[in-house]
Design a protein around this motif. Sequence first.
Motif, PDB file in Angstrom:
ATOM      1  N   VAL A  98       0.855  -1.203   0.000  1.00 11.41           N
ATOM      2  CA  VAL A  98       0.000   0.000   0.000  1.00 11.41           C
ATOM      3  C   VAL A  98       0.887   1.247   0.000  1.00 11.41           C
ATOM      4  O   VAL A  98       0.672   2.185  -0.770  1.00 11.41           O
ATOM      5  CB  VAL A  98      -0.933  -0.015   1.234  1.00 11.41           C
ATOM      6  CG1 VAL A  98      -1.622   1.328   1.430  1.00 11.41           C
ATOM      7  CG2 VAL A  98      -1.961  -1.139   1.089  1.00 11.41           C
ATOM      8  N   GLN A  99       1.919   1.224   0.842  1.00 14.78           N
ATOM      9  CA  GLN A  99       2.833   2.376   0.932  1.00 14.78           C
ATOM     10  C   GLN A  99       3.514   2.644  -0.409  1.00 14.78           C
ATOM     11  O   GLN A  99       3.602   3.788  -0.860  1.00 14.78           O
ATOM     12  CB  GLN A  99       3.894   2.109   2.007  1.00 14.78           C
ATOM     13  CG  GLN A  99       4.812   3.291   2.249  1.00 14.78           C
ATOM     14  CD  GLN A  99       5.881   2.981   3.280  1.00 14.78           C
ATOM     15  OE1 GLN A  99       6.607   1.991   3.155  1.00 14.78           O
ATOM     16  NE2 GLN A  99       5.965   3.800   4.313  1.00 14.78           N
ATOM     17  N   GLU A 100       3.984   1.580  -1.064  1.00 15.36           N
ATOM     18  CA  GLU A 100       4.680   1.747  -2.352  1.00 15.36           C
ATOM     19  C   GLU A 100       3.727   2.291  -3.428  1.00 15.36           C
ATOM     20  O   GLU A 100       4.120   3.133  -4.240  1.00 15.36           O
ATOM     21  CB  GLU A 100       5.292   0.408  -2.796  1.00 15.36           C
ATOM     22  CG  GLU A 100       6.523   0.029  -1.990  1.00 15.36           C
ATOM     23  CD  GLU A 100       6.930  -1.434  -2.163  1.00 15.36           C
ATOM     24  OE1 GLU A 100       8.126  -1.711  -2.012  1.00 15.36           O
ATOM     25  OE2 GLU A 100       6.059  -2.291  -2.428  1.00 15.36           O
ATOM     26  N   LEU A 103       3.356   5.976  -2.701  1.00 19.48           N
ATOM     27  CA  LEU A 103       4.592   6.708  -3.025  1.00 19.48           C
ATOM     28  C   LEU A 103       4.722   6.915  -4.533  1.00 19.48           C
ATOM     29  O   LEU A 103       5.102   7.984  -5.000  1.00 19.48           O
ATOM     30  CB  LEU A 103       5.823   5.950  -2.501  1.00 19.48           C
ATOM     31  CG  LEU A 103       6.113   6.087  -1.003  1.00 19.48           C
ATOM     32  CD1 LEU A 103       7.168   5.067  -0.567  1.00 19.48           C
ATOM     33  CD2 LEU A 103       6.582   7.501  -0.654  1.00 19.48           C
ATOM     34  N   MET A 104       4.372   5.866  -5.302  1.00 18.80           N
ATOM     35  CA  MET A 104       4.469   5.970  -6.766  1.00 18.80           C
ATOM     36  C   MET A 104       3.526   7.035  -7.311  1.00 18.80           C
ATOM     37  O   MET A 104       3.765   7.618  -8.362  1.00 18.80           O
ATOM     38  CB  MET A 104       4.145   4.626  -7.417  1.00 18.80           C
ATOM     39  CG  MET A 104       5.315   3.659  -7.405  1.00 18.80           C
ATOM     40  SD  MET A 104       4.974   2.192  -8.392  1.00 18.80           S
ATOM     41  CE  MET A 104       4.164   1.137  -7.224  1.00 18.80           C
ATOM     42  N   ALA A 105       2.419   7.241  -6.593  1.00 21.08           N
ATOM     43  CA  ALA A 105       1.394   8.173  -7.092  1.00 21.08           C
ATOM     44  C   ALA A 105       1.667   9.629  -6.724  1.00 21.08           C
ATOM     45  O   ALA A 105       1.048  10.528  -7.294  1.00 21.08           O
ATOM     46  CB  ALA A 105       0.029   7.762  -6.535  1.00 21.08           C
ATOM     47  N   ALA A 122      11.573  12.109   4.122  1.00 18.06           N
ATOM     48  CA  ALA A 122      10.677  12.139   5.292  1.00 18.06           C
ATOM     49  C   ALA A 122       9.338  12.780   4.942  1.00 18.06           C
ATOM     50  O   ALA A 122       8.280  12.314   5.385  1.00 18.06           O
ATOM     51  CB  ALA A 122      11.353  12.889   6.435  1.00 18.06           C
ATOM     52  N   ALA A 123       9.379  13.815   4.112  1.00 21.02           N
ATOM     53  CA  ALA A 123       8.132  14.510   3.733  1.00 21.02           C
ATOM     54  C   ALA A 123       7.236  13.582   2.906  1.00 21.02           C
ATOM     55  O   ALA A 123       6.008  13.567   3.085  1.00 21.02           O
ATOM     56  CB  ALA A 123       8.451  15.771   2.942  1.00 21.02           C
ATOM     57  N   ASP A 124       7.838  12.808   1.987  1.00 21.23           N
ATOM     58  CA  ASP A 124       7.067  11.858   1.169  1.00 21.23           C
ATOM     59  C   ASP A 124       6.391  10.821   2.062  1.00 21.23           C
ATOM     60  O   ASP A 124       5.203  10.517   1.898  1.00 21.23           O
ATOM     61  CB  ASP A 124       7.981  11.119   0.176  1.00 21.23           C
ATOM     62  CG  ASP A 124       8.556  12.046  -0.891  1.00 21.23           C
ATOM     63  OD1 ASP A 124       8.008  13.152  -1.068  1.00 21.23           O
ATOM     64  OD2 ASP A 124       9.549  11.655  -1.532  1.00 21.23           O
ATOM     65  N   ALA A 163      -3.144  11.518  -4.001  1.00 21.82           N
ATOM     66  CA  ALA A 163      -1.697  11.764  -3.908  1.00 21.82           C
ATOM     67  C   ALA A 163      -1.225  12.710  -4.999  1.00 21.82           C
ATOM     68  O   ALA A 163      -0.227  13.410  -4.855  1.00 21.82           O
ATOM     69  CB  ALA A 163      -0.934  10.443  -3.993  1.00 21.82           C
ATOM     70  N   GLN A 164      -1.966  12.733  -6.115  1.00 22.63           N
ATOM     71  CA  GLN A 164      -1.605  13.637  -7.223  1.00 22.63           C
ATOM     72  C   GLN A 164      -2.186  15.037  -7.011  1.00 22.63           C
ATOM     73  O   GLN A 164      -1.985  15.926  -7.828  1.00 22.63           O
ATOM     74  CB  GLN A 164      -2.122  13.046  -8.546  1.00 22.63           C
ATOM     75  CG  GLN A 164      -1.430  11.749  -8.908  1.00 22.63           C
ATOM     76  CD  GLN A 164      -2.224  10.946  -9.939  1.00 22.63           C
ATOM     77  OE1 GLN A 164      -2.971  11.501 -10.736  1.00 22.63           O
ATOM     78  NE2 GLN A 164      -2.076   9.633  -9.907  1.00 22.63           N
TER      79      GLN A 164
END
Length: 246
Positions: A98-100, A103-105, A122-124, A163-164
């Motif tokens: 889920v995290q990955e 992050l990709m998005a 850290a911000a991501d 996320a976008q």
Amino acid sequence: MSTLLEVSGVTVSFDGFRAINNLSFQIGRAELRAVIGPNGAGKTTFMDIVTGKTRPDDGHILWGDKSISLVGMSEAKIVQAGIGRKFQKPTVFEDQSVQENLLMALRKNRSPLSVLFYRPNAADLARVAELAAEIGLDDALLRLSGELSHGQKQWLEIGMLLAQDPRLLLVDEPAAGMTPAEREKTTTILKEAAKTRAVVVVEHDMEFVRRLNCKVTVLHEGAVLAEGSLDHVTKNQDVIDVYLGR
């Protein structure tokens, strides 16, 4: 309330069949809207023209503060302008956590080199944790997405769109195939998202639309048949005749 998206006088024909017929539609900057109507009413084609998948034969689609025309703009450019779309079937990377997926998005520089050497900072990670909490998957960050339930995959895909950081989110039948508890949670996610952006939900499930408690637009034969609260449109005789009476 200032307008974020304005569709005016739009017409789309396929082999002589008018899928969209002189359609006009407006949505404000932080507004939740439900779009309902019988099969063939033009709901999917409406989303297709806003996202650039289908070009209208006639009419205008104006976007944002500067009223930029979306007509003729590529699908990729429309996404970059701030319009995100979620299709009915969830599409997530099932072999990734889920995290990955989240992050990709995230909105980042997507040049080949930057993608190759990308390491989350850290911000991501903080932003991803925030998104996971918003979609109710904070306890599942390290789980593989393929292990999630259908409803959880839907939430993850909504999270990937958020996320976008889109200004308009188009969501197609999010309640389909969900348990009652998942529907309840989905309502909360969409209402929360609509506090900071426009969210348009195309849905058949009237109970779900009632829970959204927002303005409803009824489409029929590619045009707006009625608009207002759910109670208002469900008392409209035309709506009863073409949609609810079935």
